[in-house]
Design an enzyme around this catalytic site. Structure first.
Site, mmCIF file in Angstrom:
data_model
loop_
_atom_site.group_PDB
_atom_site.id
_atom_site.type_symbol
_atom_site.label_atom_id
_atom_site.label_comp_id
_atom_site.label_asym_id
_atom_site.label_seq_id
_atom_site.Cartn_x
_atom_site.Cartn_y
_atom_site.Cartn_z
ATOM 1 C CD GLU A 170 -1.478 -2.261 2.108
ATOM 2 O OE1 GLU A 170 -1.981 -2.855 2.759
ATOM 3 O OE2 GLU A 170 -0.003 -2.552 2.036
ATOM 4 C CB ALA A 219 9.389 -36.682 -9.515
ATOM 5 C CG LEU A 254 17.614 -30.967 -0.589
ATOM 6 C CD1 LEU A 254 17.062 -31.102 0.800
ATOM 7 C CD2 LEU A 254 16.455 -31.459 -1.541
ATOM 8 N NE ARG A 298 20.712 -27.443 -8.951
ATOM 9 C CZ ARG A 298 20.027 -28.270 -8.105
ATOM 10 N NH1 ARG A 298 20.346 -27.928 -6.665
ATOM 11 N NH2 ARG A 298 19.590 -29.348 -8.443
ATOM 12 N N GLY A 328 12.141 -38.948 1.175
ATOM 13 C CA GLY A 328 11.579 -40.079 0.440
ATOM 14 C C GLY A 328 10.432 -40.495 0.743
#
Length: 359
Positions: free
Chosen positions: A83, A187, A237, A240, A293
């Site tokens: 603001e 993944a 971790l 990049r 994991g």
């Protein structure tokens, strides 16, 4: 005077586009304009998503009486709030008096690193303030609205509330519970496997999906994995994205961190997952990205501590039951125990699919 609104909008708008007039308000102000300006404020907020924590990422648009607009977004901690950034630009052009100010989050009403935004808005002579959602922070929570109304400013709340609440979900949860927003990233192949029987897992997905993971890391204040993953994969971790100035998240390992691991420097934590989240929240972590994991993923899932699941699905099949699954241990034993969420979005990233689920 406070004016409620149940308006919703899509943030998929063209910057600079002017909505057609629809004078549904008593003073003749087109309601469609409220939606469009709030959508633009949301876009501005998204642009600073990775730089403001532990403060919320907020966007603001000041519309002068002649229709000219002045924009702002929250700066890094210690800097001006959205603001104030937009107001200063409007005041520099002599256009703040009588203006309408759109902000995704209720203006603050207390002295923190910076003075109260609500006080500055009132002093600038703004006529009307349009707010996406009220601030859940106990130090504000309606105080900013009350300060504006006491100054005779018309306040409209709830414009674009659904989209703003989704955008600020990590901040809202943190302020309400003290815990960070938990995103579980996996993944996997289309048959639900994350690594080959010999432990190899790089790379299941393509470059576009991996780049999106780095974006997720950049939006997170901490990245969390188990010590087993560190020993098996030795991940860094880090973010990049080609930007050497990018903020790096706190790296958290459940268990002992091996000497010389790429994840160092890292915070080693042990114990109850809920207590760990409490400790991270106390450190100002608004969002934690859990990257595995399978044992860690299963532990967070079973404890119902995950707010968002982000699955990257590769068009690949291991074709057997000897590859590593996404979750370790026993799952639902009957169909009635099956976990069911909501699909928020499916996106194609190169040859892979990104599926986002809400708990």
């Amino acid at each position: 005077m406070r004016v409620g609104s149940d308006q919703h909008f899509s943030t998929d708008v063209l910057v600079g586009a002017s909505p057609g007039p629809r004078p549904d308000r008593l003073d003749g102000t087109p309601v469609a304009d409220d939606d469009a300006y709030m959508a633009r404020a949301c876009q501005l907020a998204q642009g600073v998503r990775t730089t403001t924590a532990p403060n919320p990422w907020v966007g603001c648009v000041v519309v002068a009486p002649d229709g000219k607009t002045f924009e702002g977004a929250t700066r890094p901690p210690g800097g001006a709030h959205a603001e104030i950034v937009a107001l200063r630009r409007a005041q520099g052009a002599g256009a703040a008096a009588g203006a309408t100010l759109y902000t995704t989050l209720e203006p603050c009403s207390h002295h923190g690193r910076t003075p109260p935004c609500a006080e500055a808005i009132a002093a600038a002579g703004v006529r009307r303030v349009v707010i996406g959602i009220t601030d859940p922070d106990p130090q504000v929570s309606g105080g900013g609205i009350a300060m504006l109304e006491a100054a005779g400013i018309e306040v409209t709340t709830g414009v674009g509330a659904e989209a703003v609440a989704e955008q600020l979900a990590p901040y809202v949860k943190h302020r309400r519970t003290g815990r960070p927003w938990v995103v579980l990233k996996l993944a996997l192949t289309l048959d639900g496997r994350t690594a080959a029987p010999d432990g190899t897992s790089q790379w299941l997905t393509g470059e576009a999906a991996r780049r999106d993971v780095h974006r997720l890391r950049a939006e997170s204040d901490a990245v969390l994995v188990g010590a087993g993953t560190v020993r098996a994969d030795d991940p860094a971790l880090t973010v990049r994205l080609g930007d050497p100035t990018a903020r790096q998240p706190l790296r958290v390992v459940l268990g002992d961190v091996p000497v010389g691991a790429k994840v160092q420097p890292a915070l080693s934590m042990k114990g109850d997952l809920g207590e760990i989240l409490d400790q991270l929240g106390a450190k100002g972590v608004l969002q934690v990205l859990v990257e595995g994991g399978p044992t860690v993923a299963s532990a967070f899932h079973r404890a119902r501590l995950v707010d968002r699941y982000v699955l990257y699905l590769a068009p690949a099949l291991f074709g057997g039951d000897d590859a590593f699954p996404a979750f370790a241990g026993h799952g639902a034993q009957t169909i009635g125990e099956l976990w069911r969420g909501r699909v928020l979005g499916v996106e194609r990233l190169g040859s892979d699919l990104r599926v986002e689920l809400a708990a």
